[in-house]
Design a protein around this motif. Sequence first.
Motif, short mmCIF file in Angstrom:
data_model
loop_
_atom_site.label_atom_id
_atom_site.label_comp_id
_atom_site.label_asym_id
_atom_site.label_seq_id
_atom_site.Cartn_x
_atom_site.Cartn_y
_atom_site.Cartn_z
N GLY A 10 42.58 11.94 50.50
CA GLY A 10 41.78 12.12 49.29
C GLY A 10 42.05 13.47 48.63
N GLN A 76 44.54 6.02 46.64
CA GLN A 76 43.37 6.21 47.47
C GLN A 76 42.29 5.19 47.11
OE1 GLN A 76 45.07 9.44 46.39
NE2 GLN A 76 46.09 8.62 48.20
N ALA A 82 42.56 3.38 53.74
CA ALA A 82 43.36 4.42 54.41
C ALA A 82 43.74 3.97 55.82
CB ALA A 82 42.58 5.74 54.44
N ASN A 101 37.26 11.64 59.67
CA ASN A 101 37.49 12.15 58.33
C ASN A 101 38.10 13.54 58.45
OD1 ASN A 101 36.24 9.88 57.41
ND2 ASN A 101 34.43 10.91 56.55
N ASP A 103 37.54 16.01 56.70
CA ASP A 103 36.68 17.05 56.12
C ASP A 103 35.46 17.37 56.97
OD1 ASP A 103 35.26 14.74 55.69
OD2 ASP A 103 34.94 15.04 53.54
N TYR A 139 25.29 11.01 52.57
CA TYR A 139 25.91 10.39 53.74
C TYR A 139 25.54 8.91 53.86
CZ TYR A 139 26.94 15.08 55.54
OH TYR A 139 27.42 16.35 55.71
N TYR A 174 34.68 8.09 64.50
CA TYR A 174 34.53 6.78 65.13
C TYR A 174 35.51 6.65 66.28
CZ TYR A 174 33.52 6.03 60.10
OH TYR A 174 33.09 6.13 58.81
N TYR A 198 35.77 0.14 52.27
CA TYR A 198 35.05 1.08 53.13
C TYR A 198 35.38 0.83 54.60
CZ TYR A 198 31.69 2.30 49.35
OH TYR A 198 31.09 2.76 48.22
C1 UD1 Z 1 32.30 8.89 54.33
C2 UD1 Z 1 31.61 7.65 54.90
C3 UD1 Z 1 30.11 7.91 55.04
C4 UD1 Z 1 29.91 9.13 55.93
C5 UD1 Z 1 30.71 10.33 55.42
C6 UD1 Z 1 30.67 11.43 56.47
C7 UD1 Z 1 32.86 5.73 54.05
C8 UD1 Z 1 32.90 4.61 53.09
N1 UD1 Z 1 31.80 6.52 53.99
O1 UD1 Z 1 31.77 9.12 53.03
O2 UD1 Z 1 29.48 6.78 55.62
O3 UD1 Z 1 28.55 9.43 56.02
O4 UD1 Z 1 32.09 9.99 55.20
O5 UD1 Z 1 31.28 12.61 56.02
O6 UD1 Z 1 33.76 5.84 54.86
N2 UD1 Z 1 40.06 9.44 52.34
C9 UD1 Z 1 41.36 8.97 52.40
N3 UD1 Z 1 41.71 7.95 51.57
C10 UD1 Z 1 40.83 7.38 50.71
C11 UD1 Z 1 39.51 7.87 50.66
C12 UD1 Z 1 39.16 8.92 51.50
O7 UD1 Z 1 42.17 9.45 53.17
O8 UD1 Z 1 41.26 6.45 50.01
C13 UD1 Z 1 39.70 10.57 53.22
C14 UD1 Z 1 39.27 11.81 52.47
O9 UD1 Z 1 40.38 12.64 52.23
C15 UD1 Z 1 38.25 12.44 53.41
C16 UD1 Z 1 37.71 11.26 54.20
O10 UD1 Z 1 38.58 10.19 53.99
O11 UD1 Z 1 38.87 13.35 54.32
C17 UD1 Z 1 36.29 10.88 53.76
O12 UD1 Z 1 36.29 10.56 52.40
P1 UD1 Z 1 35.08 10.92 51.45
O13 UD1 Z 1 35.39 10.40 50.12
O14 UD1 Z 1 34.73 12.35 51.59
O15 UD1 Z 1 33.93 10.00 52.11
P2 UD1 Z 1 32.37 10.20 51.95
O16 UD1 Z 1 31.95 9.73 50.61
O17 UD1 Z 1 32.00 11.57 52.36
#
Ligand code: UD1
Length: 449
Positions: A10, A76, A82, A101, A103, A139, A174, A198
């Motif tokens: 992301g 993305q 992903a 994640n 982040d 969240y 997870y 998701y």
């Molecule tokens: C996600 C979770 C949420 C959780 C939260 C915790 C989902 C749908 N939701 O939400 O339940 O509470 O994390 O922090 O998973 N990313 C990719 N490719 C994509 C989209 C995202 O690699 O297409 C990566 C981003 O770079 C990031 C991570 O996935 O490192 C999480 O993405 P983000 O958009 O921040 O998810 P949240 O909305 O925070």
Amino acid sequence: MVAVAILAAGRGTRMKSDLPKVLHSLGGRTLLERVLNSCLSVEPSRHLVIVGYGGEKVKQSLNYWAGIEFVEQTEQKGTGHAVQQIIPYMQGMTGDLLVLNGDVPLLRKETIKMLLETHRNHGNAATLLTAQLPDPKGYGRVFCDSQNLLKEIVEDRDCSPAQKQNRRINAGVYCFRWSALAEVLPKLSANNDQNEYYLTDAVNYLDPVRVVDVDDYQEILGVNDRKQLATAYKILQTRIKDDWMAAGVTLIDPDSLTIDDTVQLHPDVVIEPQTHLRGNTVIGAGCRIGPGSLIENSEIGENVNVLYSVITDSKVSSDTRIGPYAHLRGHVDVGAGCRIGNFVEIKNTKLGEKTNVAHLSYLGDASLGNRVNVGAGTITANYDGVNKHPTHIGSNSKIGSNSVLVAPVTLGEQVTVAAGSVVTEDVPNDSLVVARSRQVVKEGWRMKS
Ligand code: UD1
Ligand code: CA
């Protein structure tokens, strides 16, 4: 066997940055490095990093880490999408897959270990790390029964007002039985508010899924914007400082100083206020650092005092006093028992033992022996406008105040340089060098009126 996959594709729109979010630095390490490090306790057999936005930069940032497999997610389309990208890489893979994640930089190694152990002990299809947050806004909310078996995860934006009251959240960490996840991944649809696939939906399809709370909810805080980055930094600092104080380091006014977690301190170090220790810095026992000092990528021996000074990429041996207002940079190597004083800049220079540079001097590209005394205002003129040149000063030499040593130049041992000299030629051992015009005194002389 356990493999690790980290979602790092992301952009991190809310950071409002050109830099991919996972490359933002937190106390000397990127968010992504921190996430990778938190998994080391389970000795993963494979590390997959899913990259997309700024993928080349992300790869480069980890080029020192052998064996990472980068998986491209060109568009993305969500966290589930992903993870779908790793399917071709996982052919024939048995065992478990940790998904994190990119982040969530504050996870402790023990937490990841606990997650994997819970997963294996219960033979779950998936195990989910959760936390009870005081402020769960943003969240995904986790709903489960009294046995901690998951009923449903609902994203914040898809929650009803009643569901939003639930403070148990999905950490984005997870553990999956890979064979189970591989079966449901292709079934995801983007039927939600964001039109994204998701990963949380995949979790919803699996059974049984157990959730386990982290003890310290601060570990799972995600970084989505600069304010959360600052919050994470504060949490990390508190952790680092608490650990050092427990290990026998005195921090005077801890809130006013910062310490990267790459820094090593020995017992009985005292860190005074407004001091910042960064990078690969090691501080020996009994040192007093600060107030008002910055030390980066440097090795400091024992019982060294550093007062209002900046030291980068350098080494200082034991029992030396530095400052106030000294600047050591670019591979300075100071021997034991030296004194580097007020307003002194030293660059790429080696000093022997018990050598003093006490006031107002610049030494660059020089080497000094033992027990040299460099008088106030001495300058090594090391740059001719094109190239840098070296200066050598032998042991027991004394450089008179306000002298210029024009490099390249070598002064032997036991040399005395008269104050105010401009030394342009080499000087042999045991010599006095006077390189200035002789004083003229005209007695009885008066200004004509
Ligand atoms: C996600 C979770 C949420 C959780 C939260 C915790 C989902 C749908 N939701 O939400 O339940 O509470 O994390 O922090 O998973 N990313 C990719 N490719 C994509 C989209 C995202 O690699 O297409 C990566 C981003 O770079 C990031 C991570 O996935 O490192 C999480 O993405 P983000 O958009 O921040 O998810 P949240 O909305 O925070
Ligand atoms: Ca997030």
